[in-house]
Design an enzyme around this catalytic site. Structure first.
Site, PDB file in Angstrom:
ATOM      1  N   CYS A 141       0.800  -1.220   0.000  1.00 35.17           N
ATOM      2  CA  CYS A 141       0.000   0.000   0.000  1.00 35.17           C
ATOM      3  C   CYS A 141       0.838   1.278   0.000  1.00 35.17           C
ATOM      4  CB  CYS A 141      -0.884  -0.011   1.244  1.00 35.17           C
ATOM      5  SG  CYS A 141      -2.364   0.943   0.981  1.00 35.17           S
ATOM      6  N   ASP A 174      -6.667  -2.556  11.834  1.00 36.66           N
ATOM      7  CA  ASP A 174      -5.454  -1.735  11.931  1.00 36.66           C
ATOM      8  C   ASP A 174      -5.262  -1.337  13.397  1.00 36.66           C
ATOM      9  OD1 ASP A 174      -3.239  -0.208  11.242  1.00 36.66           O
ATOM     10  OD2 ASP A 174      -4.372   1.314  10.133  1.00 36.66           O
TER      11      ASP A 174
HETATM   12  O1  LIG Z   1      -0.400   4.950   4.652  1.00 35.49           O
HETATM   13  C1  LIG Z   1      -0.975   5.970   5.012  1.00 35.49           C
HETATM   14  O2  LIG Z   1      -0.400   7.062   5.030  1.00 35.49           O
HETATM   15  C2  LIG Z   1      -2.395   5.924   5.446  1.00 35.49           C
HETATM   16  C3  LIG Z   1      -3.027   7.100   5.755  1.00 35.49           C
HETATM   17  C4  LIG Z   1      -4.353   7.114   6.126  1.00 35.49           C
HETATM   18  C5  LIG Z   1      -5.061   5.943   6.178  1.00 35.49           C
HETATM   19  C6  LIG Z   1      -4.447   4.733   5.872  1.00 35.49           C
HETATM   20  C7  LIG Z   1      -3.118   4.707   5.517  1.00 35.49           C
HETATM   21  N1  LIG Z   1      -2.477   3.509   5.220  1.00 35.49           N
HETATM   22  C8  LIG Z   1      -2.966   2.244   5.626  1.00 35.49           C
HETATM   23  O3  LIG Z   1      -2.725   2.037   7.014  1.00 35.49           O
HETATM   24  C9  LIG Z   1      -2.540   0.661   7.268  1.00 35.49           C
HETATM   25  C10 LIG Z   1      -1.329   0.419   8.138  1.00 35.49           C
HETATM   26  O4  LIG Z   1      -0.177   0.941   7.572  1.00 35.49           O
HETATM   27  P1  LIG Z   1       1.297   0.546   8.112  1.00 35.49           P
HETATM   28  O5  LIG Z   1       1.678  -0.722   7.389  1.00 35.49           O
HETATM   29  O6  LIG Z   1       1.197   0.344   9.588  1.00 35.49           O
HETATM   30  O7  LIG Z   1       2.165   1.670   7.731  1.00 35.49           O
HETATM   31  C11 LIG Z   1      -2.464  -0.011   5.918  1.00 35.49           C
HETATM   32  O8  LIG Z   1      -3.705  -0.614   5.668  1.00 35.49           O
HETATM   33  C12 LIG Z   1      -2.264   1.109   4.943  1.00 35.49           C
HETATM   34  O9  LIG Z   1      -2.904   0.819   3.743  1.00 35.49           O
END
Ligand SMILES: O=C(O)c1ccccc1N[C@@H]1O[C@H](COP(=O)(O)O)[C@@H](O)[C@H]1O
Length: 216
Positions: free
Chosen positions: A14, A134
């Site tokens: 992502c 999350d």
């Molecule tokens: O990645 C981002 O900046 C973000 C911003 C706002 C909402 C979601 C976002 N990303 C998503 O968050 C989770 C966890 O990310 P991490 O692997 O802990 O960095 C994941 O699903 C991203 O797609």
């Protein structure tokens, strides 16, 4: 719509901001790519830029729009132009709003921040079949690199066996194997854990993440 893979949980990488990285990550074996359309994200990509290359990739992978409380014009653009396959909602979207998007023909993943058993209760109120779990971090909507207690994902699946659960939050090449072994999710999602800088993926880390996820 979120990919079903026989051998491993579907792997979503992502926060992709560059076409070439998207192509490289598809070649490495990712099952889905996320593009972040929330302007306050460190991984934000304006839809005008993404629309230059997303259409060519649509046939090659599952494309997911990461959104936080999206406004109507953005949703209409994404749905009407079929820029992505799935909308992943990380904001304060209500079950009713999710239902309206499903009625409009969209495929939806609702992301929920969880910290305890009580926070799992909300899962049942959302009409979409796929829920992303999350880490809880008030004020931040995702992409924090923080984990949550993985046993909550196990409990969520037991309580809501009809839902596909995607595990997210603080996943890395170092912990993804253990995370999958403990939780057996339908999918896993990573943003910050495979980056050299926000929005720039480290392809070696992506490769290792995918290898470890497939080993589990
Ligand atoms: O990645 C981002 O900046 C973000 C911003 C706002 C909402 C979601 C976002 N990303 C998503 O968050 C989770 C966890 O990310 P991490 O692997 O802990 O960095 C994941 O699903 C991203 O797609």
């Amino acid at each position: 719509m979120f990919p079903d893979t026989a051998t491993h949980p579907a792997i979503k990488i992502c926060g992709i901001t560059q076409e070439q990285q998207a192509r490289d990550i598809i070649s490495l074996g990712a099952d889905a790519l996320g593009i972040n359309f929330w302007p306050k994200s460190k991984r934000y990509l304006p839809v005008e830029k993404a629309s230059l290359w997303l259409p060519e990739l649509r046939a090659e992978t599952t494309l997911v729009a990461v959104l936080v409380n999206p406004d109507r014009p953005l949703l209409d653009l994404l749905i009407q132009e079929s820029l992505v396959h799935i909308l992943q909602l990380h904001g304060d979207e209500s079950p009713t709003e999710v239902g309206q998007l499903l009625d409009a023909g969209a495929h939806v993943i609702k992301a929920l921040q969880v910290r305890d058993r009580e926070s799992l209760e909300q899962i049942g109120s959302f009409p979409c079949d796929t829920i992303l779990l999350d880490a809880f971090n008030p004020g931040l909507y995702g992409g924090t690199g923080e984990t949550f207690p993985w046993e909550l994902a196990v409990i969520a699946q037991e309580q809501f066996p009809e839902k596909k659960i995607i595990l997210s939050g603080g996943l890395t090449p170092a912990n993804i194997r253990e995370a999958i072994l403990q939780t057996h999710p339908a999918g896993v999602d990573v943003a910050s854990g495979v980056e050299s800088a926000p929005g720039i993926k480290d392809l070696t880390m992506v490769q290792e993440f995918i290898e470890q996820a497939r080993l589990a």
